[in-house]
Design an enzyme around this catalytic site. Structure first.
Site, PDB file in Angstrom:
ATOM      1  N   ASP A  69       0.839  -1.194   0.000  1.00 52.92           N
ATOM      2  CA  ASP A  69       0.000   0.000   0.000  1.00 52.92           C
ATOM      3  C   ASP A  69       0.879   1.251   0.000  1.00 52.92           C
ATOM      4  OD1 ASP A  69      -2.641   1.202   0.308  1.00 52.92           O
ATOM      5  OD2 ASP A  69      -1.818   1.922   2.190  1.00 52.92           O
ATOM      6  N   THR A 102      -3.395   4.860  -3.802  1.00 51.79           N
ATOM      7  CA  THR A 102      -2.336   5.648  -3.169  1.00 51.79           C
ATOM      8  C   THR A 102      -0.981   5.441  -3.832  1.00 51.79           C
ATOM      9  OG1 THR A 102      -2.121   3.869  -1.578  1.00 51.79           O
ATOM     10  CG2 THR A 102      -3.431   5.742  -0.933  1.00 51.79           C
ATOM     11  N   THR A 103      -0.773   4.282  -4.437  1.00 50.95           N
ATOM     12  CA  THR A 103       0.481   4.070  -5.146  1.00 50.95           C
ATOM     13  C   THR A 103       0.418   4.781  -6.490  1.00 50.95           C
ATOM     14  OG1 THR A 103       0.331   1.840  -4.240  1.00 50.95           O
ATOM     15  CG2 THR A 103       2.137   2.279  -5.728  1.00 50.95           C
ATOM     16  N   ASP A 400      -8.844  -0.589   2.081  1.00 49.41           N
ATOM     17  CA  ASP A 400      -8.959  -0.135   0.698  1.00 49.41           C
ATOM     18  C   ASP A 400     -10.278  -0.600   0.096  1.00 49.41           C
ATOM     19  OD1 ASP A 400      -6.473   0.881   1.049  1.00 49.41           O
ATOM     20  OD2 ASP A 400      -5.579  -0.010  -0.738  1.00 49.41           O
TER      21      ASP A 400
HETATM   22  P1  ADP Z   1      -2.959   1.625  -5.679  1.00 45.49           P
HETATM   23  O1  ADP Z   1      -2.386   1.774  -4.315  1.00 45.49           O
HETATM   24  O2  ADP Z   1      -2.698   2.818  -6.528  1.00 45.49           O
HETATM   25  O3  ADP Z   1      -4.375   1.193  -5.686  1.00 45.49           O
HETATM   26  P2  ADP Z   1      -2.390  -0.993  -6.612  1.00 45.49           P
HETATM   27  O4  ADP Z   1      -1.141  -1.735  -6.323  1.00 45.49           O
HETATM   28  O5  ADP Z   1      -3.642  -1.385  -5.927  1.00 45.49           O
HETATM   29  O6  ADP Z   1      -2.089   0.512  -6.370  1.00 45.49           O
HETATM   30  O7  ADP Z   1      -2.590  -1.085  -8.175  1.00 45.49           O
HETATM   31  C1  ADP Z   1      -3.684  -0.516  -8.804  1.00 45.49           C
HETATM   32  C2  ADP Z   1      -3.541  -0.618 -10.306  1.00 45.49           C
HETATM   33  O8  ADP Z   1      -3.578  -1.975 -10.728  1.00 45.49           O
HETATM   34  C3  ADP Z   1      -4.708   0.065 -10.957  1.00 45.49           C
HETATM   35  O9  ADP Z   1      -4.251   0.825 -12.046  1.00 45.49           O
HETATM   36  C4  ADP Z   1      -5.574  -1.096 -11.427  1.00 45.49           C
HETATM   37  O10 ADP Z   1      -6.318  -0.753 -12.555  1.00 45.49           O
HETATM   38  C5  ADP Z   1      -4.556  -2.157 -11.736  1.00 45.49           C
HETATM   39  N1  ADP Z   1      -5.103  -3.504 -11.643  1.00 45.49           N
HETATM   40  C6  ADP Z   1      -5.638  -4.090 -10.549  1.00 45.49           C
HETATM   41  N2  ADP Z   1      -6.048  -5.350 -10.836  1.00 45.49           N
HETATM   42  C7  ADP Z   1      -5.736  -5.564 -12.135  1.00 45.49           C
HETATM   43  C8  ADP Z   1      -5.894  -6.679 -13.036  1.00 45.49           C
HETATM   44  N3  ADP Z   1      -6.453  -7.810 -12.621  1.00 45.49           N
HETATM   45  N4  ADP Z   1      -5.456  -6.534 -14.289  1.00 45.49           N
HETATM   46  C9  ADP Z   1      -4.897  -5.398 -14.690  1.00 45.49           C
HETATM   47  N5  ADP Z   1      -4.712  -4.320 -13.912  1.00 45.49           N
HETATM   48  C10 ADP Z   1      -5.132  -4.388 -12.651  1.00 45.49           C
HETATM   49 MG    MG Z   2      -5.220  -0.523  -4.898  1.00 46.43          MG
END
Ligand code: ADP
Ligand code: MG
Length: 535
Positions: A69, A102-103, A400
């Site tokens: 996160d 947040t990332t 989240d």
């Molecule tokens: P954040 O803290 O920004 O939410 P995450 O590590 O949760 O960061 O990553 C979120 C990103 O991953 C988003 O851009 C989301 O669209 C993408 N994402 C999540 N699941 C999938 C998936 N199954 N296939 C492709 N992209 C995904």
């Molecule tokens: Mg996320």
């Protein structure tokens, strides 16, 4: 530096501050700031997406946190640089407002900064860059609105909500049982949601964890749990339709205080005292029974004799319950906290459909479940897991997911994930750039390029060729005029995020773009950095 003495003769050192300060001006200041911001973004970049890496952070006192996160990583990183702190704040504000993303927001800000640096080198004035970014962000946010879709859901059709929560959870350690956790999160949010006002008070959802068991044992409890057990092992473990007296006063015979003196010089006197004490306590128990209480929850302890008596009189009791938990119990059961024994009345009792004690594993670990409370809008998510780190990370992931579900209840628009929304915005911003005659158009184009960094990072983290994958997806989007194509991180075999059910909330994505732009504009406007040099 000079040595001086204060009025008590204690020596102290005066540092002549101004001479010791370092100062960066103009382009140097911009560059230094940008590289600090970029450095933070680079750290988070590998954590983005479903195949993103986790970070292990150990604190000075040896506590280890493993997380993916963004907000948590930055929070724990203890950054020193002021600009880097702005990035930390950026991630924190995304966390406060939206909860997820947040990332992504930091990675986005980092690539805006990268593009800004390039433009500065070309000699474009920082203010023009800032203005161009501002215009571009407005175009992107409007475009998101256009490609967003409404999601209809109701108590009978929870699937859309669950799918969106699953997208959030898919990038976490817990993705093995994302379906279960997503369902729990959605049910919890709906239990406390006010669907008419479209509001959710997340304070009503308590997230508790206990080491042991496995992640699949995580459960949703319509009520609350307290890490306590009945004061006597022979008291009933299950009380239906409980009426609960919540006491913050001692529940035992009065003890002679040191100020008083009791002279006991004969056996008879001792016997009388003993009987007196017993009767006093007996009266207390009777009083509880008279008002109708079937369970006493007490902030204080009571001694073994009192405990025995309570058992004897068949009045189950729980002792040493903390103040916070007492308040929670009072809110959930609709009872009142009674600070003085004399004030106990039937109306002040809390009501719960079922109070039960549950034991865990082979240890003597027991917890008290208070379920089906009078105020049904308090629920608990109880997480089980192999170790403390997993539980803590699960708590963050659930947070989240809860936030995402809440955002969808507030505003049921979604955009597609996997970088598809960013690619679509990038195309739209790029096209809009041609309409601007001024220097800003360079900044607007740069903004479009920067948006591509999210899908690129997703592709890179999934082991794909970033540039090739991005260009293929982008051309597919343009050719078929379909904004749903994104990066196939999990190698499912299709780029269509609609088919893969990868959704994100519209407000979350918009907030990311707005916040990232704001911070970058702020950094671009700083052209003078004055800081104390190291001594
Ligand atoms: P954040 O803290 O920004 O939410 P995450 O590590 O949760 O960061 O990553 C979120 C990103 O991953 C988003 O851009 C989301 O669209 C993408 N994402 C999540 N699941 C999938 C998936 N199954 N296939 C492709 N992209 C995904
Ligand atoms: Mg996320």
């Amino acid at each position: 530096m000079a040595l001086a003495f204060d009025e008590f003769g204690r020596p102290f050192i005066i540092l002549k501050e101004q001479e010791q300060k370092t100062r960066l001006r103009g382009l140097d200041a911009h560059k230094a700031n940008i590289s600090a911001g970029k450095a933070v973004a680079r750290i988070l970049k590998t954590s983005l997406g479903p195949k993103g890496m986790d970070k292990m952070l150990s604190s000075p006192d040896g506590d280890v946190t493993i997380t993916n996160d963004g907000a948590t990583i930055l929070e724990q990183m203890d950054v020193d640089n002021q600009i880097a702190k702005l990035m930390v704040d950026l991630s924190r504000s995304q966390d406060y407002e939206i909860g997820d993303g947040t990332t992504g927001v930091v990675v986005m800000a980092g690539s805006f900064l990268e593009q800004a640096e390039r433009l500065l080198e070309h000699g474009i004035h920082p203010i023009r860059i800032a203005e161009g970014f501002e215009m571009a962000s407005r175009i992107a946010v409007e475009h998101l609105e256009r490609i967003a879709q409404k999601f209809e859901f109701g108590p009978a059709n929870l699937e859309p909500l669950i799918q969106t929560c699953m997208t959030t959870l898919s990038s976490k350690i817990v993705n093995r049982c994302k379906r279960d956790l997503a369902e729990i999160a959605v049910k919890a949010v709906l239990a406390v949601a006010d669907l008419e006002r479209k509001d959710v008070n997340l304070d009503l959802i308590k997230v508790e964890g206990k080491v042991g068991g496995k992640l699949e044992d995580t459960e949703l409890i319509y009520g609350i749990i307290v890490d306590k057990d009945m004061s006597h092992p022979q008291m009933p473990k299950r009380i239906e339709d409980a009426k609960i007296a919540i006491l913050t006063c001692p529940f035992e015979p009065p003890k002679p205080k040191t100020k008083h003196k009791v002279d006991i010089d004969s056996v008879e006197k001792f016997q009388t005292l003993r009987l007196q004490e017993q009767k006093y306590f007996d009266d207390m128990v009777q009083k509880c029974k008279d008002v109708g209480a079937s369970l006493v929850i007490c902030q204080w302890g009571f001694d073994d004799e009192a405990n025995h008596l309570l058992m004897h009189r068949n009045l189950p009791a729980v002792r040493w319950v903390g103040g916070v938990e007492l308040e929670l119990i009072a809110i959930a059961t609709g009872g009142r906290i009674v600070p003085r024994f004399q004030e106990l009345t039937p109306e002040k009792l809390g009501k719960a459909g079922l109070v039960r004690e549950k034991s865990f594993g082979t240890t003597k670990d027991r917890m008290l479940y208070i379920e089906h409370c009078a105020n049904s809008r308090a629920v608990t998510i109880f997480i089980r897991g192999g170790n403390k780190m997993i539980i803590e990370e699960t708590k963050r992931s659930i947070h989240d997911a809860l936030c995402v579900a809440r955002n969808l209840i507030r505003n049921n628009s979604i955009v597609y994930g996997g970088g598809s929304a960013e690619i679509s915005c990038s195309v739209a911003v790029e096209a809009a750039a041609d309409r601007y005659p001024g220097v800003e158009q360079y900044a607007i184009r740069a903004f479009a390029d920067a948006l591509d960094s999210i899908p690129m990072a997703l592709a890179e983290n999934s082991g794909l060729q970033p540039i090739e994958t991005l260009s293929a997806v982008k051309s597919q989007q343009i050719k078929e005029n379909n904004p749903f194509y994104g990066i196939d991180c999990n190698d499912v075999g299709t780029n269509d995020m609609c088919e893969q059910n990868v959704f994100e909330t519209l407000i979350g994505k918009q907030q990311q773009i707005l916040l990232a732009t704001q911070v970058v504009k702020m950094i671009l406007k700083i052209d003078d950095v004055i800081s104390p040099s190291e001594y």
